[in-house]
Design an enzyme around this catalytic site. Sequence first.
Site, short mmCIF file in Angstrom:
data_model
loop_
_atom_site.label_atom_id
_atom_site.label_comp_id
_atom_site.label_asym_id
_atom_site.label_seq_id
_atom_site.Cartn_x
_atom_site.Cartn_y
_atom_site.Cartn_z
N HIS A 1 6.33 1.71 -6.89
CA HIS A 1 6.54 0.40 -6.26
C HIS A 1 5.49 -0.64 -6.65
CE1 HIS A 1 9.79 1.45 -3.38
NE2 HIS A 1 9.39 2.68 -3.71
N ASP B 1 1.34 -8.40 -8.38
CA ASP B 1 2.24 -7.83 -7.37
C ASP B 1 3.41 -7.15 -8.07
OD1 ASP B 1 3.31 -7.28 -4.88
OD2 ASP B 1 3.15 -9.34 -4.15
C1 GDG Z 1 4.83 -3.07 -2.10
C2 GDG Z 1 4.45 -3.76 -3.43
C3 GDG Z 1 6.85 -4.41 -3.73
C4 GDG Z 1 5.50 -9.31 6.03
N1 GDG Z 1 5.02 -9.94 7.11
C5 GDG Z 1 5.82 -9.62 8.14
C6 GDG Z 1 6.82 -8.78 7.67
N2 GDG Z 1 6.60 -8.61 6.36
C7 GDG Z 1 7.44 -7.82 5.47
C8 GDG Z 1 8.17 -8.74 4.52
C9 GDG Z 1 8.46 -7.85 3.34
C10 GDG Z 1 7.33 -6.82 3.40
O1 GDG Z 1 6.68 -6.96 4.64
C11 GDG Z 1 6.29 -7.07 2.31
O2 GDG Z 1 6.82 -6.69 1.08
P1 GDG Z 1 6.20 -7.16 -0.30
O3 GDG Z 1 7.12 -6.75 -1.38
O4 GDG Z 1 6.01 -8.63 -0.27
O5 GDG Z 1 4.75 -6.50 -0.42
P2 GDG Z 1 3.99 -5.05 -0.24
O6 GDG Z 1 3.83 -4.71 1.19
O7 GDG Z 1 2.71 -5.19 -0.98
O8 GDG Z 1 4.91 -3.95 -0.96
C12 GDG Z 1 5.40 -4.92 -3.73
C13 GDG Z 1 7.15 -3.59 -2.49
O9 GDG Z 1 6.18 -2.55 -2.29
C14 GDG Z 1 8.53 -2.92 -2.59
O10 GDG Z 1 8.63 -2.11 -3.73
O11 GDG Z 1 7.71 -5.55 -3.75
O12 GDG Z 1 5.09 -5.50 -4.98
O13 GDG Z 1 3.09 -4.22 -3.39
O14 GDG Z 1 9.69 -7.18 3.49
O15 GDG Z 1 9.31 -9.22 5.20
N3 GDG Z 1 7.79 -8.30 8.45
C15 GDG Z 1 7.77 -8.67 9.76
N4 GDG Z 1 6.81 -9.47 10.28
C16 GDG Z 1 5.81 -9.96 9.51
O16 GDG Z 1 4.94 -10.68 10.01
N5 GDG Z 1 8.74 -8.23 10.58
#
Ligand code: GDG
Length: 484
Positions: free
Chosen positions: A166, A376
């Site tokens: 990921h 990222d």
């Molecule tokens: C890893 C990789 C890759 C965030 N704030 C709140 C909240 N979120 C949720 C978002 C989103 C998730 O968290 C974050 O996903 P990301 O993809 O942006 O980032 P990572 O956590 O670093 O994830 C990344 C991912 O894995 C999947 O393969 O895309 O590159 O680093 O879904 O919505 N959700 C809620 N409240 C918040 O305040 N409910």
Amino acid sequence: MADATVPTRRPLVVVANRLPVSQDDDGTWQPSAGGLVTAMRPVIEEVGGAWIGWDGGATGVPDRVEGFNADLHPLPLSRAQIQGFYYGFSNRTLWPLFHDLIRTPVIERRWWRSYQEVNRRFAEEAARIEVGGEAPLFWIQDYHLMLAPEMIRALHPASPIGFFLHIPFPPPELFARLPWRKELLRGLLASDAVGFHTARYCDNFRRSVSRVIPGAEVDGDEIVLPEGRRVRTGAHPISIDAGEFSELAVDPETERELADLREQFAGRHVFLGVDRLDYTKGIRHRLEAIELLLERNPALRERFAFVQIAVPSRDDVKEYRDLRTSVETEVGRINGRFTEPGGDVPVHYLYRGIPKPQLAAYYRLADVMCVTPLKDGMNLVAKEFVTCQDAGEGAGVLLLSEFTGAALEFGADAVACNPFDVEGMSFLMETCLELEHADRRDRVGRMSARVRENDVYRWVADELSLIEEGAAARTPEGSGTRGT
Ligand code: GDG
């Protein structure tokens, strides 16, 4: 949901750092809200299976939960294993190394031993799994479990095994710094297929294999090992359930939240950041760009708000505690510098996660969504933003770092930025405000259509197909050489 059929008839065993369930305040357990769990639900509904994950310290995890057709296998870890395997090797060695050394990776032999030990525990749990007559398909997730494919292969020789990373896979010159580079690659190469978000990460992996594993060769998308076995590699960008986010964006609760926010931020350009508080996300650089933007544009100060939602993360790790201190110092400094008596602050900083309807309301409210990580793997926030904007017929602009996986999918419809160039980023923030409404609306429409076409169900289907194909080629009837 994109048109994708379930490409396996076998029971599916997911092996991941965390379980797919979470506990409510009233103590009841339910499927978690994350993308991976949402994506897996319909597949698991059809083929059944199991999920192995660290229990996260929770007790009383049930064997099954309503609405998720898999047996749960919670693994407790000792305090030493959590420190060594999770906070240590996974998050202080691999995480910074795989994110282009934004922080210096810490190399500790005892963490490596703990990583091996915990990967073995996951594999042994996998060996205990009984899911009917047919050999299950094992799908191992992410950087915490890179040794598990080889360990599971030894115990389940006939099963298809796949791995998905990921986070980015680093260029070979960086990966080479890891003393255990060969062991990790051997761990992964026991899989039938190894998946990545982008072609670049896939290529980095293949080039590392050909440098580090003697006799291994790259043949197109496949790696040919010295014993003749072939391992598929593939680039499948993860995504979101676009239908779910489109509905959430116009849900009555979201609309209520949005009405409140619109009142609170009336007359202001709202810039938004939503991230785990992680040094890869570029929050410090973003704040510095905002400071330059306000410094150059005194007239903007009264008509501007930047909302940063910073979800607490890994706060047992020193680098994360230091980051929190520096981000909060910066927020205080900017607010101290630009707040007028009786006026509102320019930076609204929320150090917490917020409920999903409120998150969707912020996505709809934002004029400019700042997704500016230094590195990222993909970034799902960008995809959630364009989907919610489109559902609400919004015309918000996506300011997107070129160092995210998502940048490859959105191309010129996002405003591309280099977050290391803080001043350049502050000029691009102005550009975002200058774009014509019709142009902004068209960009949102095109980006959202792309997310709909390539949603998370497509990702699951593509990944499982690749694993099945790889496994078929390994069996005597298949075209490839019989493997271990
Ligand atoms: C890893 C990789 C890759 C965030 N704030 C709140 C909240 N979120 C949720 C978002 C989103 C998730 O968290 C974050 O996903 P990301 O993809 O942006 O980032 P990572 O956590 O670093 O994830 C990344 C991912 O894995 C999947 O393969 O895309 O590159 O680093 O879904 O919505 N959700 C809620 N409240 C918040 O305040 N409910």
